[in-house]
Design a protein around this motif. Structure first.
Motif, PDB file in Angstrom:
ATOM      1  N   THR A   1       0.866  -1.173   0.000  1.00  0.00           N
ATOM      2  CA  THR A   1       0.000   0.000   0.000  1.00  0.00           C
ATOM      3  C   THR A   1       0.898   1.215   0.000  1.00  0.00           C
ATOM      4  N   ILE A   2       0.605   2.143  -0.904  1.00  0.00           N
ATOM      5  CA  ILE A   2       1.344   3.391  -0.952  1.00  0.00           C
ATOM      6  C   ILE A   2       0.433   4.473  -0.387  1.00  0.00           C
ATOM      7  N   ALA A   3       0.975   5.225   0.565  1.00  0.00           N
ATOM      8  CA  ALA A   3       0.248   6.349   1.168  1.00  0.00           C
ATOM      9  C   ALA A   3       1.027   7.618   0.842  1.00  0.00           C
TER      10      ALA A   3
ATOM     11  N   ASN B   1      -4.731  11.977   2.927  1.00  0.00           N
ATOM     12  CA  ASN B   1      -3.677  11.332   2.133  1.00  0.00           C
ATOM     13  C   ASN B   1      -4.308  10.448   1.073  1.00  0.00           C
ATOM     14  N   ARG B   2      -3.590  10.274  -0.015  1.00  0.00           N
ATOM     15  CA  ARG B   2      -4.050   9.388  -1.078  1.00  0.00           C
ATOM     16  C   ARG B   2      -3.383   8.037  -0.887  1.00  0.00           C
ATOM     17  N   ALA B   3      -4.094   6.981  -1.219  1.00  0.00           N
ATOM     18  CA  ALA B   3      -3.544   5.634  -1.047  1.00  0.00           C
ATOM     19  C   ALA B   3      -3.979   4.746  -2.203  1.00  0.00           C
ATOM     20  N   ALA B   4      -3.138   3.778  -2.506  1.00  0.00           N
ATOM     21  CA  ALA B   4      -3.447   2.775  -3.521  1.00  0.00           C
ATOM     22  C   ALA B   4      -2.833   1.450  -3.085  1.00  0.00           C
ATOM     23  N   VAL B   5      -3.482   0.361  -3.461  1.00  0.00           N
ATOM     24  CA  VAL B   5      -2.964  -0.977  -3.198  1.00  0.00           C
ATOM     25  C   VAL B   5      -2.393  -1.484  -4.516  1.00  0.00           C
ATOM     26  N   ILE B   6      -1.143  -1.964  -4.453  1.00  0.00           N
ATOM     27  CA  ILE B   6      -0.423  -2.350  -5.664  1.00  0.00           C
ATOM     28  C   ILE B   6       0.332  -3.655  -5.448  1.00  0.00           C
TER      29      ILE B   6
ATOM     30  N   GLU C   1      -6.528   4.649  -6.483  1.00  0.00           N
ATOM     31  CA  GLU C   1      -6.033   5.373  -7.655  1.00  0.00           C
ATOM     32  C   GLU C   1      -4.604   5.828  -7.386  1.00  0.00           C
ATOM     33  N   MET C   2      -3.688   5.457  -8.280  1.00  0.00           N
ATOM     34  CA  MET C   2      -2.286   5.831  -8.125  1.00  0.00           C
ATOM     35  C   MET C   2      -2.137   7.301  -8.510  1.00  0.00           C
TER      36      MET C   2
END
Length: 193
Positions: free
Chosen positions: A101-103, A112-117, A139-140
């Motif tokens: 997960t990117i935060a 904060n925006r987050a996406a699971v990748i 959404e990246m």
């Protein structure tokens, strides 16, 4: 208390062998599994959503790792070593890519925006770390400020480091080996965690 990982593992192996010898015949000795997770931070990030690449701009020189209860093991490994050992083992992160997960901090956004990748192909490029990725959820963002990357667990035979392996994304096996010089804090043996 900071210990060398190989020393800690030798001590744990000796304790396990002693416990096995003291276990009555017919009784199963239960060993808790060690699942390590990783955190990488950077000053900012950039993503090419068409090429599916993520750049951690100004990535920190250390990748933090920690385990869940009951072991409560924590420490750091140099990010260069993390990348070097990405493909080590029969079921490494190269063969069995981790979820992450990117935060991303965005001063202009309400949160904060987050996406699971899924992460693949890490490459150090100067002070940056570049991954290829596959988007699983969210959404990246194309760019952003301070960034935290929270990487899935691994265990022996794969993941990152000699003799680690994974049993599947999100369900990797217990850790059993590591890198020379990695600092480990064993909270079970150190009451001030």
């Amino acid at each position: 208390m900071t210990l060398n990982l190989s020393t800690t593992l030798r001590t744990l192996a000796a304790a396990s062998a002693t416990a096995l010898l003291l276990t009555p015949l017919g009784a199963a000795a239960e060993e808790p599994e060690l699942h390590l997770l990783f955190v990488q931070g950077s000053k900012s990030m950039q993503a090419d959503t068409e090429e599916m690449t993520l750049r951690l701009v100004g990535v920190t020189g250390q990748t933090v790792y920690f385990s869940d209860r009951p072991q409560r093991v924590a420490g750091v490994v140099e990010t260069t070593k993390f990348v070097e050992h990405w493909g080590t083992g029969d079921d490494s992160f190269a063969t069995n890519p981790p979820n992450a997960t990117i935060a991303v901090y965005d001063e202009a956004a309400e949160k904060n925006r987050a996406a699971v990748i899924v992460l693949t192909d890490p490459v150090l490029d100067g002070a940056d770390l570049v991954y290829s990725y596959q988007l699983l959820g969210g959404e990246m963002p194309a760019e952003g400020g301070a960034t935290g990357l929270f990487i899935d667990t691994f265990g022996p035979g794969g993941g990152v480091g000699a003799t680690y392996h994974g049993a599947g994304v999100g369900a990797r096996g217990p850790g059993a080996a590591g890198w020379a010089g990695v600092a480990v804090r064993d909270c079970a043996a150190d009451d001030d965690c």
